[in-house]
Design a protein around this motif. Structure first.
Motif, PDB file in Angstrom:
ATOM      1  N   GLN A 179      51.146  43.670 116.578  1.00  0.00           N
ATOM      2  CA  GLN A 179      50.499  43.910 117.878  1.00  0.00           C
ATOM      3  C   GLN A 179      50.910  42.859 118.904  1.00  0.00           C
ATOM      4  N   ARG A 180      51.044  41.632 118.422  1.00  0.00           N
ATOM      5  CA  ARG A 180      51.432  40.565 119.352  1.00  0.00           C
ATOM      6  C   ARG A 180      52.876  40.754 119.812  1.00  0.00           C
ATOM      7  N   ILE A 181      53.752  41.186 118.894  1.00  0.00           N
ATOM      8  CA  ILE A 181      55.151  41.440 119.287  1.00  0.00           C
ATOM      9  C   ILE A 181      55.177  42.525 120.365  1.00  0.00           C
ATOM     10  N   GLN A 182      54.418  43.588 120.114  1.00  0.00           N
ATOM     11  CA  GLN A 182      54.355  44.678 121.095  1.00  0.00           C
ATOM     12  C   GLN A 182      53.805  44.185 122.432  1.00  0.00           C
ATOM     13  N   PHE A 183      52.764  43.363 122.331  1.00  0.00           N
ATOM     14  CA  PHE A 183      52.144  42.806 123.541  1.00  0.00           C
ATOM     15  C   PHE A 183      53.197  42.056 124.362  1.00  0.00           C
ATOM     16  N   TYR A 184      53.913  41.150 123.717  1.00  0.00           N
ATOM     17  CA  TYR A 184      54.907  40.351 124.458  1.00  0.00           C
ATOM     18  C   TYR A 184      56.015  41.239 125.023  1.00  0.00           C
ATOM     19  N   GLN A 185      56.466  42.183 124.239  1.00  0.00           N
ATOM     20  CA  GLN A 185      57.540  43.053 124.742  1.00  0.00           C
ATOM     21  C   GLN A 185      57.063  43.816 125.981  1.00  0.00           C
ATOM     22  N   ASP A 186      55.872  44.367 125.899  1.00  0.00           N
ATOM     23  CA  ASP A 186      55.379  45.184 127.015  1.00  0.00           C
ATOM     24  C   ASP A 186      55.115  44.339 128.261  1.00  0.00           C
ATOM     25  N   TYR A 187      54.528  43.174 128.072  1.00  0.00           N
ATOM     26  CA  TYR A 187      54.259  42.309 129.229  1.00  0.00           C
ATOM     27  C   TYR A 187      55.566  41.778 129.818  1.00  0.00           C
ATOM     28  N   LEU A 188      56.492  41.421 128.947  1.00  0.00           N
ATOM     29  CA  LEU A 188      57.767  40.905 129.470  1.00  0.00           C
ATOM     30  C   LEU A 188      58.526  41.979 130.252  1.00  0.00           C
ATOM     31  N   HIS A 189      58.430  43.205 129.808  1.00  0.00           N
ATOM     32  CA  HIS A 189      59.032  44.300 130.570  1.00  0.00           C
ATOM     33  C   HIS A 189      58.492  44.316 131.998  1.00  0.00           C
ATOM     34  N   GLN A 190      57.203  44.096 132.103  1.00  0.00           N
ATOM     35  CA  GLN A 190      56.580  44.157 133.428  1.00  0.00           C
ATOM     36  C   GLN A 190      56.923  42.931 134.271  1.00  0.00           C
ATOM     37  N   VAL A 191      57.093  41.800 133.620  1.00  0.00           N
ATOM     38  CA  VAL A 191      57.531  40.606 134.361  1.00  0.00           C
ATOM     39  C   VAL A 191      58.937  40.856 134.895  1.00  0.00           C
ATOM     40  N   LEU A 192      59.762  41.425 134.053  1.00  0.00           N
ATOM     41  CA  LEU A 192      61.137  41.731 134.463  1.00  0.00           C
ATOM     42  C   LEU A 192      61.151  42.739 135.614  1.00  0.00           C
ATOM     43  N   ARG A 193      60.275  43.725 135.488  1.00  0.00           N
ATOM     44  CA  ARG A 193      60.186  44.731 136.551  1.00  0.00           C
ATOM     45  C   ARG A 193      59.830  44.066 137.893  1.00  0.00           C
ATOM     46  N   ALA A 194      58.882  43.136 137.847  1.00  0.00           N
ATOM     47  CA  ALA A 194      58.494  42.425 139.072  1.00  0.00           C
ATOM     48  C   ALA A 194      59.678  41.619 139.603  1.00  0.00           C
ATOM     49  N   LYS A 195      60.379  40.966 138.692  1.00  0.00           N
ATOM     50  CA  LYS A 195      61.535  40.156 139.108  1.00  0.00           C
ATOM     51  C   LYS A 195      62.582  41.063 139.760  1.00  0.00           C
ATOM     52  N   GLN A 196      62.823  42.194 139.140  1.00  0.00           N
ATOM     53  CA  GLN A 196      63.829  43.108 139.695  1.00  0.00           C
ATOM     54  C   GLN A 196      63.384  43.709 141.028  1.00  0.00           C
ATOM     55  N   ASP A 197      62.071  43.692 141.253  1.00  0.00           N
ATOM     56  CA  ASP A 197      61.555  44.150 142.554  1.00  0.00           C
ATOM     57  C   ASP A 197      61.531  43.029 143.588  1.00  0.00           C
ATOM     58  N   GLY A 198      62.066  41.884 143.234  1.00  0.00           N
ATOM     59  CA  GLY A 198      62.179  40.804 144.208  1.00  0.00           C
ATOM     60  C   GLY A 198      61.111  39.731 144.133  1.00  0.00           C
ATOM     61  N   VAL A 199      60.200  39.794 143.163  1.00  0.00           N
ATOM     62  CA  VAL A 199      59.207  38.723 143.016  1.00  0.00           C
ATOM     63  C   VAL A 199      59.943  37.467 142.518  1.00  0.00           C
ATOM     64  N   PRO A 200      59.704  36.320 143.162  1.00  0.00           N
ATOM     65  CA  PRO A 200      60.433  35.107 142.751  1.00  0.00           C
ATOM     66  C   PRO A 200      59.833  34.466 141.502  1.00  0.00           C
ATOM     67  N   VAL A 201      59.812  35.228 140.418  1.00  0.00           N
ATOM     68  CA  VAL A 201      59.238  34.686 139.175  1.00  0.00           C
ATOM     69  C   VAL A 201      60.375  34.048 138.386  1.00  0.00           C
ATOM     70  N   GLU A 202      60.178  32.766 138.063  1.00  0.00           N
ATOM     71  CA  GLU A 202      61.295  31.990 137.532  1.00  0.00           C
ATOM     72  C   GLU A 202      61.074  31.447 136.136  1.00  0.00           C
ATOM     73  N   GLY A 203      59.958  31.811 135.525  1.00  0.00           N
ATOM     74  CA  GLY A 203      59.736  31.306 134.179  1.00  0.00           C
ATOM     75  C   GLY A 203      58.546  31.974 133.532  1.00  0.00           C
ATOM     76  N   TYR A 204      58.479  31.807 132.218  1.00  0.00           N
ATOM     77  CA  TYR A 204      57.419  32.460 131.450  1.00  0.00           C
ATOM     78  C   TYR A 204      57.015  31.538 130.307  1.00  0.00           C
ATOM     79  N   PHE A 205      55.724  31.212 130.247  1.00  0.00           N
ATOM     80  CA  PHE A 205      55.186  30.388 129.164  1.00  0.00           C
ATOM     81  C   PHE A 205      54.224  31.244 128.343  1.00  0.00           C
ATOM     82  N   ALA A 206      54.549  31.417 127.079  1.00  0.00           N
ATOM     83  CA  ALA A 206      53.658  32.174 126.199  1.00  0.00           C
ATOM     84  C   ALA A 206      52.447  31.306 125.867  1.00  0.00           C
ATOM     85  N   TRP A 207      51.276  31.927 125.910  1.00  0.00           N
ATOM     86  CA  TRP A 207      50.085  31.259 125.381  1.00  0.00           C
ATOM     87  C   TRP A 207      49.864  31.816 123.981  1.00  0.00           C
ATOM     88  N   THR A 208      50.199  31.058 122.951  1.00  0.00           N
ATOM     89  CA  THR A 208      50.369  29.641 122.933  1.00  0.00           C
ATOM     90  C   THR A 208      51.220  29.251 121.732  1.00  0.00           C
TER      91      THR A 208
END
Ligand code: GCO
Length: 480
Positions: free
Chosen positions: A408-437
């Motif tokens: 479930q955690r692997i799925q969680f990270y994959q799905d959330y990271l997809h959305q972070v990437l989507r935001a980045k590709q839409d021009g959001v200046p997101v430059e890093g990702y820290f997993a908790w924890t």
């Protein structure tokens, strides 16, 4: 398992919350999830906090923080546990950082314990306390890990709480001194700084609801704590700017996509109020916009009753980055009763979400929420760069032999990271990702039950086992 944050789970002033299905959660996913897709300079790290991992609470001159005291109060921690030993990171930092590196992360977010560094809260620094963090920084250097330091992750020295803590305006002087001591000690080797961790959470849970340390309650505690924390957020940043040449300065916010349950004006208004509390209360004063009283009239009191001349200008600081921390979204429904009540909890069983869409904290898994939060924060003209400084999930992992399977955690990270990437590709200046924890650890009022780590910790033996999710990161990050 019971949930933790009344704020993070439910509750608002004049609004009741319900949770919605996560059916849309996987919509809008961009193409393949690869490290390359995020770009070469994207920062990959894990986040931690001093009281949650260090243990060694009475070693080398450390004095109690509000969390040590709070844990001793009967019934406050669901499991009756405390951070006395925790993950024993104080002694195991070196091998823990080796594990972090083995998972291919190259950044480590950790916080400094104020009462280790200044056992009297203020006054003379404790060399032994400083030496511990120097050792952690030595290990980071040796392992080529970039340190990201949070100055305050909720563990105020008890001695300062005894004088009113965050409700006493003197906290501005206490905090300024603490920041100066820290920048003097570590400024030559730490470039990335965060001033506060999630001020809305420690002010509301700790000073309004009494569910977190120091256990204060009511508006008379909450409102001054908010104003003083917002001032410290900017003042602390100014001190870093002045004393650490080349510092990259941020601060972190607890954020959630907030949506009304229906299109009714009442639900929309309630959602706006919750959004003002959860997402806007601390960033807008930092951006020079003042408190968001337009959506939440209560916040007028902050300026009217607590601000001194010049304060509203002092709240502003031009941060180099902001840290977005996201775990779930909230769906808000207007309620007449109770009119002014926080912490009205909606039980997990009342939520219309599939069973596998709920974490062990009772939080809805809703990956698309992080996309919206990133878009919302990027829309402020004053926000230059964003780091996701926390995102992750607790599940009831099962250890069998040498393996901790946590699909479930692997799925969680994959799905959330997809959305972070989507935001980045839409021009959001997101430059890093820290997993908790990094490690399973002391999850505040939940005790050790809620396991958020990429590394499983056996709290009897302190044995560490990299979970399958940690191995997934290793695999993911090693490609490219
Ligand atoms: C917070 C803190 C962390 C928590 C994490 C999981 O967001 O509350 O920064 O200390 O442990 O969020 O609840």
């Amino acid at each position: 398992m019971n949930r933790r944050h009344a704020l993070k789970t439910a509750g608002t002033l004049g609004a009741g919350l319900i949770w919605s299905p996560s059916l849309l959660a996987r919509l809008g996913r961009p193409g393949d999830l690869t490290r390359q897709a995020f770009g070469r300079d994207f920062i990959w790290g894990t986040a931690t906090a001093s009281y949650q991992i260090e243990g060694a609470v009475a070693e080398d001159g450390r004095t109690p923080s509000i969390w040590d005291t709070f844990c001793d109060l009967p019934g406050k921690i669901k499991t009756g546990e405390n951070g006395d030993v925790s993950c024993d990171f104080y002694h195991r930092y070196e091998s823990d950082l080796e594990l972090l590196q083995s998972m291919q992360f190259s950044a480590f977010r950790f916080s400094l314990s104020w009462s280790r560094i200044l056992p009297d809260g203020t006054g003379t620094p404790n060399e032994a306390g400083i030496a511990f963090y120097q050792r952690v920084l030595d290990a980071c250097e040796r392992l080529n890990i970039t340190p990201y330091v949070t100055l305050y992750h909720w563990d105020l020295p008890q001695v300062l709480e005894d004088q009113g803590g965050w409700t006493n305006r003197k906290v501005l002087d206490w905090f300024a001194h603490y920041v100066e001591v820290c920048t003097q000690a570590f400024g030559n080797r730490v470039k990335y700084w965060m001033v506060l961790n999630e001020p809305v959470v420690f002010t509301s849970l700790g000073h309004f609801l009494g569910d977190h340390a120091p256990g204060r309650k009511g508006l008379k505690n909450f409102l001054p704590a908010v104003h003083h924390a917002a001032l410290c957020q900017a003042e602390g940043a100014r001190i870093i700017r002045r004393t650490v040449p080349g510092a990259v300065i941020g601060t972190t916010f607890s954020c959630a996509q907030v949506v009304p349950e229906t299109d009714s004006p009442a639900d929309k208004k309630a959602a706006g109020r919750f959004d003002a509390l959860m997402n806007r209360l601390f960033i807008e004063p930092a951006l020079g916009m003042g408190y968001p009283a337009d959506a939440f009239p209560l916040f007028e009191k902050l300026e009217r009753d607590y601000a001194q001349p010049g304060d509203m200008e002092r709240l502003a600081f031009d941060f180099d980055f902001i840290g977005v921390q996201n775990y779930f979204r909230v769906v808000v429904k207007h309620t007449v009763f109770p009119p002014i009540i926080w912490g009205k909890e909606i039980k997990p069983e009342k939520r219309e979400v599939p069973e596998d869409g709920i974490t062990a904290m009772g939080w809805e898994v809703y990956p698309e929420g992080i996309y919206h939060v990133l878009k919302q924060f990027a829309a402020y003209p004053g926000v230059k760069r964003i780091l996701v400084t926390e995102n992750g999930a607790a599940f009831d992992d099962l250890k069998s032999g040498e393996t901790v399977n946590d699909p479930q955690r692997i799925q969680f990270y994959q799905d959330y990271l997809h959305q972070v990437l989507r935001a980045k590709q839409d021009g959001v200046p997101v430059e890093g990702y820290f997993a908790w924890t990094l490690l399973d650890n002391f999850e505040w009022a939940e005790g050790y039950q809620a396991r958020f780590g990429l590394i499983h910790v056996d709290f009897e033996t302190q044995e560490r086992t990299v979970k399958e999710s940690g191995k997934w990161f290793r695999e993911f990050l090693s490609k490219g």
